[in-house]
Design an enzyme around this catalytic site. Structure first.
Site, PDB file in Angstrom:
ATOM      1  N   HIS A  77       0.827  -1.205   0.000  1.00 41.07           N
ATOM      2  CA  HIS A  77       0.000   0.000   0.000  1.00 41.07           C
ATOM      3  C   HIS A  77       0.861   1.254   0.000  1.00 41.07           C
ATOM      4  O   HIS A  77       1.833   1.347   0.739  1.00 41.07           O
ATOM      5  CB  HIS A  77      -0.921   0.010   1.228  1.00 41.07           C
ATOM      6  CG  HIS A  77      -2.083  -0.914   1.091  1.00 41.07           C
ATOM      7  ND1 HIS A  77      -3.384  -0.516   1.257  1.00 41.07           N
ATOM      8  CD2 HIS A  77      -2.144  -2.218   0.753  1.00 41.07           C
ATOM      9  CE1 HIS A  77      -4.193  -1.539   1.048  1.00 41.07           C
ATOM     10  NE2 HIS A  77      -3.458  -2.585   0.752  1.00 41.07           N
ATOM     11  N   TYR A 206     -10.239   5.276   6.541  1.00 41.27           N
ATOM     12  CA  TYR A 206     -10.504   5.650   7.932  1.00 41.27           C
ATOM     13  C   TYR A 206     -11.602   6.703   7.897  1.00 41.27           C
ATOM     14  O   TYR A 206     -11.390   7.797   7.367  1.00 41.27           O
ATOM     15  CB  TYR A 206      -9.250   6.228   8.583  1.00 41.27           C
ATOM     16  CG  TYR A 206      -8.158   5.221   8.855  1.00 41.27           C
ATOM     17  CD1 TYR A 206      -7.298   4.794   7.843  1.00 41.27           C
ATOM     18  CD2 TYR A 206      -7.974   4.698  10.131  1.00 41.27           C
ATOM     19  CE1 TYR A 206      -6.296   3.862   8.104  1.00 41.27           C
ATOM     20  CE2 TYR A 206      -6.968   3.766  10.394  1.00 41.27           C
ATOM     21  CZ  TYR A 206      -6.134   3.355   9.372  1.00 41.27           C
ATOM     22  OH  TYR A 206      -5.148   2.434   9.628  1.00 41.27           O
ATOM     23  N   PRO A 298      -5.899   0.446  18.319  1.00 38.06           N
ATOM     24  CA  PRO A 298      -5.480  -0.023  16.995  1.00 38.06           C
ATOM     25  C   PRO A 298      -5.561   1.021  15.874  1.00 38.06           C
ATOM     26  O   PRO A 298      -5.118   0.747  14.753  1.00 38.06           O
ATOM     27  CB  PRO A 298      -6.441  -1.182  16.714  1.00 38.06           C
ATOM     28  CG  PRO A 298      -7.605  -0.955  17.603  1.00 38.06           C
ATOM     29  CD  PRO A 298      -7.112  -0.235  18.810  1.00 38.06           C
ATOM     30  N   LYS A 302      -0.288   0.259  15.189  1.00 33.89           N
ATOM     31  CA  LYS A 302       1.086   0.245  15.702  1.00 33.89           C
ATOM     32  C   LYS A 302       1.433  -0.950  16.601  1.00 33.89           C
ATOM     33  O   LYS A 302       2.608  -1.171  16.891  1.00 33.89           O
ATOM     34  CB  LYS A 302       1.365   1.539  16.493  1.00 33.89           C
ATOM     35  CG  LYS A 302       1.384   2.789  15.641  1.00 33.89           C
ATOM     36  CD  LYS A 302       2.653   2.848  14.812  1.00 33.89           C
ATOM     37  CE  LYS A 302       2.611   3.881  13.720  1.00 33.89           C
ATOM     38  NZ  LYS A 302       2.620   3.343  12.362  1.00 33.89           N
ATOM     39  N   TYR A 390       2.697   6.974  10.043  1.00 31.74           N
ATOM     40  CA  TYR A 390       1.928   5.795   9.650  1.00 31.74           C
ATOM     41  C   TYR A 390       2.833   4.716   9.044  1.00 31.74           C
ATOM     42  O   TYR A 390       2.698   3.532   9.363  1.00 31.74           O
ATOM     43  CB  TYR A 390       0.826   6.198   8.663  1.00 31.74           C
ATOM     44  CG  TYR A 390      -0.217   5.133   8.460  1.00 31.74           C
ATOM     45  CD1 TYR A 390      -1.335   5.069   9.288  1.00 31.74           C
ATOM     46  CD2 TYR A 390      -0.085   4.177   7.454  1.00 31.74           C
ATOM     47  CE1 TYR A 390      -2.293   4.076   9.116  1.00 31.74           C
ATOM     48  CE2 TYR A 390      -1.032   3.183   7.282  1.00 31.74           C
ATOM     49  CZ  TYR A 390      -2.136   3.141   8.110  1.00 31.74           C
ATOM     50  OH  TYR A 390      -3.072   2.160   7.941  1.00 31.74           O
TER      51      TYR A 390
HETATM   52  P1  RFL Z   1       0.853 -11.334  21.910  1.00 38.34           P
HETATM   53  O1  RFL Z   1       0.577 -11.477  20.452  1.00 38.34           O
HETATM   54  O2  RFL Z   1      -0.266 -11.093  22.831  1.00 38.34           O
HETATM   55  O3  RFL Z   1       1.636 -12.661  22.331  1.00 38.34           O
HETATM   56  C1  RFL Z   1       1.853 -12.996  23.676  1.00 38.34           C
HETATM   57  C2  RFL Z   1       1.850 -14.516  23.780  1.00 38.34           C
HETATM   58  O4  RFL Z   1       2.178 -14.895  25.122  1.00 38.34           O
HETATM   59  C3  RFL Z   1       1.340 -15.993  25.497  1.00 38.34           C
HETATM   60  N1  RFL Z   1       1.313 -16.040  26.977  1.00 38.34           N
HETATM   61  C4  RFL Z   1       2.023 -16.937  27.704  1.00 38.34           C
HETATM   62  N2  RFL Z   1       2.839 -17.939  27.342  1.00 38.34           N
HETATM   63  C5  RFL Z   1       3.413 -18.683  28.327  1.00 38.34           C
HETATM   64  N3  RFL Z   1       3.184 -18.478  29.656  1.00 38.34           N
HETATM   65  C6  RFL Z   1       2.362 -17.476  30.067  1.00 38.34           C
HETATM   66  N4  RFL Z   1       2.138 -17.272  31.365  1.00 38.34           N
HETATM   67  C7  RFL Z   1       1.725 -16.655  29.065  1.00 38.34           C
HETATM   68  N5  RFL Z   1       0.872 -15.599  29.103  1.00 38.34           N
HETATM   69  C8  RFL Z   1       0.642 -15.242  27.832  1.00 38.34           C
HETATM   70  C9  RFL Z   1       0.013 -15.669  24.844  1.00 38.34           C
HETATM   71  O5  RFL Z   1      -0.797 -16.827  24.690  1.00 38.34           O
HETATM   72  C10 RFL Z   1       0.479 -15.095  23.498  1.00 38.34           C
HETATM   73  O6  RFL Z   1       0.573 -16.094  22.493  1.00 38.34           O
HETATM   74  O7  RFL Z   1       1.945 -10.187  22.187  1.00 38.34           O
HETATM   75  P2  RFL Z   1       3.149  -9.603  21.292  1.00 38.34           P
HETATM   76  O8  RFL Z   1       4.007 -10.716  20.761  1.00 38.34           O
HETATM   77  O9  RFL Z   1       3.757  -8.539  22.104  1.00 38.34           O
HETATM   78  O10 RFL Z   1       2.471  -8.984  19.995  1.00 38.34           O
HETATM   79  C11 RFL Z   1       1.707  -7.813  20.075  1.00 38.34           C
HETATM   80  C12 RFL Z   1       0.516  -7.863  19.123  1.00 38.34           C
HETATM   81  O11 RFL Z   1      -0.130  -9.114  19.230  1.00 38.34           O
HETATM   82  C13 RFL Z   1      -0.483  -6.756  19.424  1.00 38.34           C
HETATM   83  O12 RFL Z   1       0.183  -5.524  19.665  1.00 38.34           O
HETATM   84  C14 RFL Z   1      -1.494  -6.485  18.323  1.00 38.34           C
HETATM   85  O13 RFL Z   1      -2.120  -7.622  17.847  1.00 38.34           O
HETATM   86  C15 RFL Z   1      -2.531  -5.512  18.900  1.00 38.34           C
HETATM   87  N6  RFL Z   1      -3.779  -5.596  18.211  1.00 38.34           N
HETATM   88  C16 RFL Z   1      -3.879  -4.958  17.040  1.00 38.34           C
HETATM   89  N7  RFL Z   1      -2.838  -4.202  16.601  1.00 38.34           N
HETATM   90  C17 RFL Z   1      -2.916  -3.589  15.419  1.00 38.34           C
HETATM   91  O14 RFL Z   1      -1.944  -2.923  15.028  1.00 38.34           O
HETATM   92  N8  RFL Z   1      -4.062  -3.677  14.645  1.00 38.34           N
HETATM   93  C18 RFL Z   1      -5.146  -4.446  15.038  1.00 38.34           C
HETATM   94  O15 RFL Z   1      -6.128  -4.535  14.341  1.00 38.34           O
HETATM   95  C19 RFL Z   1      -5.085  -5.103  16.285  1.00 38.34           C
HETATM   96  N9  RFL Z   1      -6.121  -5.856  16.722  1.00 38.34           N
HETATM   97  C20 RFL Z   1      -4.850  -6.355  18.731  1.00 38.34           C
HETATM   98  C21 RFL Z   1      -6.024  -6.506  17.954  1.00 38.34           C
HETATM   99  C22 RFL Z   1      -4.792  -6.979  19.988  1.00 38.34           C
HETATM  100  C23 RFL Z   1      -5.845  -7.727  20.508  1.00 38.34           C
HETATM  101  N10 RFL Z   1      -5.721  -8.276  21.838  1.00 38.34           N
HETATM  102  C24 RFL Z   1      -4.457  -8.259  22.533  1.00 38.34           C
HETATM  103  C25 RFL Z   1      -6.791  -8.638  22.677  1.00 38.34           C
HETATM  104  C26 RFL Z   1      -7.075  -7.281  18.424  1.00 38.34           C
HETATM  105  C27 RFL Z   1      -7.007  -7.910  19.697  1.00 38.34           C
HETATM  106  C28 RFL Z   1      -8.185  -8.764  20.114  1.00 38.34           C
HETATM  107  C1  PHB Z   2      -6.399  -4.346  10.134  1.00 44.86           C
HETATM  108  O1  PHB Z   2      -6.332  -4.601   8.918  1.00 44.86           O
HETATM  109  O2  PHB Z   2      -6.734  -5.188  10.973  1.00 44.86           O
HETATM  110  C2  PHB Z   2      -6.093  -2.970  10.598  1.00 44.86           C
HETATM  111  C3  PHB Z   2      -5.529  -2.067   9.710  1.00 44.86           C
HETATM  112  C4  PHB Z   2      -5.260  -0.779  10.131  1.00 44.86           C
HETATM  113  C5  PHB Z   2      -5.550  -0.395  11.422  1.00 44.86           C
HETATM  114  C6  PHB Z   2      -6.096  -1.308  12.320  1.00 44.86           C
HETATM  115  C7  PHB Z   2      -6.367  -2.609  11.899  1.00 44.86           C
HETATM  116  O3  PHB Z   2      -5.315   0.871  11.812  1.00 44.86           O
END
Ligand code: RFL
Ligand code: PHB
Length: 396
Positions: A77, A206, A298, A302, A390
């Site tokens: 993109h 957005y 989100p 980031k 971004y």
């Molecule tokens: P993660 O991906 O949460 O991974 C942490 C891992 O640790 C495991 N864990 C354990 N393992 C062993 N022993 C324990 N005691 C443990 N406790 C936990 C968990 O099972 C997991 O597998 O963290 P990491 O690696 O820091 O990565 C960060 C990203 O995952 C996170 O920042 C993003 O996904 C945030 N986020 C989003 N970010 C975006 O930029 N765009 C999004 O659309 C977006 N959607 C989201 C999201 C985060 C969500 N969470 C945390 C509820 C949607 C959701 C639902």
């Molecule tokens: C997504 O594709 O899940 C997504 C993309 C951009 C955002 C948040 C989520 O700012």
């Protein structure tokens, strides 16, 4: 040492993007690690989360030798669309950021690629292995205790990387009196869906609307990812498919006749929005990375990228220690990582505040939002400030 005891250089808790990338980067530098993950492999490979990768995060995947599928299947993109007052304004990201691009590639695909590489190399990665305690972080030989297949086990290591997300045990294992927490909980969440529908726009949209924020994103040429601002505790059951599509159409409409493509919805979920930072990100031999230390709403996409940026700094410090016996990089880890964390926190908070509807806002504050959007999208300086953040600030 009993059979249940493992010994490694870096003990990594959590097989999310942070833990898996760290293990991979360390491996390429000849540093051993053991990764333990509470959930099953199928669970972490299917967990739907982030989707947008910054320019440098893509490069980190390539440098780690796991970028081939991302380069093949990820969608490149060069711009995004901001929509408000029913008008669309394109921000030419690549043109305004000196050629940097972003890629849409689902977080679970990143996780799959990193797990596949680790398994193919036969390196230790335990699923269904929940860490219960981290001991001795003030000394030179910390120990991680965990349970796997019904057996209590331990890992003795030089360093512990707490990559266990927001609800893990690592942050809680830091002494409470050294930690300071900064937090903002927003009065709304996002209802997110995945649908078998060709994305109605080639670029992410957005949208700020009187009913609330909406975002059009995608996962592939045939799968749309869409979000609606909702209550933080919104009941998904109150949102049958027809209501979701109707609301998306209302909020994403523009004066050029934007038409949303509908299709079967195969995933729905609500995420509350929160900003959170724990300082410092290190105590003794325990280092926090990713969501274990910080959460962003989100809106700025980031979360995953920040986890990768932490890993870049942490891996650099560990390599310096194992190559040259120097603690300089590790001692600077928290301060270095936090400089970027706070800038990403600020961008995510700012974009969230700019684009969402707040029930507490007066009519004046609502006009301020529109005026700021109008300024940003009509000024090259305004668009540039969005673009450079971004696509991602350069890695330190
Ligand atoms: P993660 O991906 O949460 O991974 C942490 C891992 O640790 C495991 N864990 C354990 N393992 C062993 N022993 C324990 N005691 C443990 N406790 C936990 C968990 O099972 C997991 O597998 O963290 P990491 O690696 O820091 O990565 C960060 C990203 O995952 C996170 O920042 C993003 O996904 C945030 N986020 C989003 N970010 C975006 O930029 N765009 C999004 O659309 C977006 N959607 C989201 C999201 C985060 C969500 N969470 C945390 C509820 C949607 C959701 C639902
Ligand atoms: C997504 O594709 O899940 C997504 C993309 C951009 C955002 C948040 C989520 O700012």
């Amino acid at each position: 040492m009993s059979e249940a005891d493992l010994r490694t250089q870096v003990g990594i808790i959590g097989a999310g993007p942070a833990g898996l990338l760290l293990a991979r980067v360390l491996q390429l530098q000849g540093i051993d690690s053991v990764v333990i993950e509470a959930q099953s492999r199928a669970y972490v490979e299917q967990r739907v989360r982030a989707g947008l990768m910054e320019h440098d995060a893509c490069q980190q995947m390539r440098d780690a030798g796991v970028g081939a599928r991302m380069d093949r299947e990820g969608l490149l993109h060069e711009g995004i669309v901001l929509r408000f007052d029913g008008r669309s304004h394109r921000i030419p990201l690549t043109e305004l950021s000196g050629g940097r691009q972003v890629r849409v590639y689902g977080q679970q695909e990143v996780v799959k690629d990193l797990i596949a590489a680790r398994v193919a190399d036969g390196l230790p990665l335990y699923f269904g292995a929940q860490a219960s305690a981290i001991e001795g972080i003030d000394g030179a030989r910390p120990v991680i205790r965990f349970r796997h297949a019904g057996v209590e086990k331990s890992i003795a290591c030089d360093f512990v990387a707490g990559c266990d997300g927001f609800h893990g045990i690592s942050r809680a294992s830091m002494p409470a009196d050294v930690m300071r927490v900064f937090e903002r909980v927003y009065p709304f969440g996002w209802l997110g869906i995945l649908a078998e529908a060709a994305p109605a726009s080639h670029e992410l949209v957005y949208a700020s609307h009187a009913n609330g924020f909406a975002l059009l994103s995608m996962r592939s040429p045939t799968v749309s990812r869409l979000y609606l601002q909702c209550a933080p505790d919104e009941d998904v059951a109150a949102w049958p498919d027809a209501r979701i599509w109707g609301e998306l159409e209302t909020r994403l409409a523009d004066d050029a006749g934007f038409a949303l493509t509908r299709g079967p919805i195969f995933q729905k979920g609500v995420t509350p929005l929160r900003s959170f930072v724990a300082e410092p990100m290190r105590h003794g031999r325990l280092f926090l990375a990713g969501d274990a230390a910080h959460i962003v709403p989100p809106t700025g996409a980031k979360g995953l990228n920040l986890a990768f940026a932490d890993v870049h700094v942490l891996a650099g410090g560990l390599v310096e220690w194992y190559r040259r016996g120097s603690m300089v990089g590790l001692d600077a880890y928290s301060a270095t990582a936090l400089r970027r964390v706070w800038k990403a926190e600020r961008f995510s908070w700012w974009l969230t505040t700019l684009m969402h509807r707040f029930d507490s806002h007066s009519a004046f504050e609502a006009r301020m939002q529109t005026a700021e959007l109008d300024y940003l999208t009509s000024s090259r300086a305004g668009m540039t400030t969005i673009a450079e953040q971004y696509v991602g600030l350069p890695l330190l």
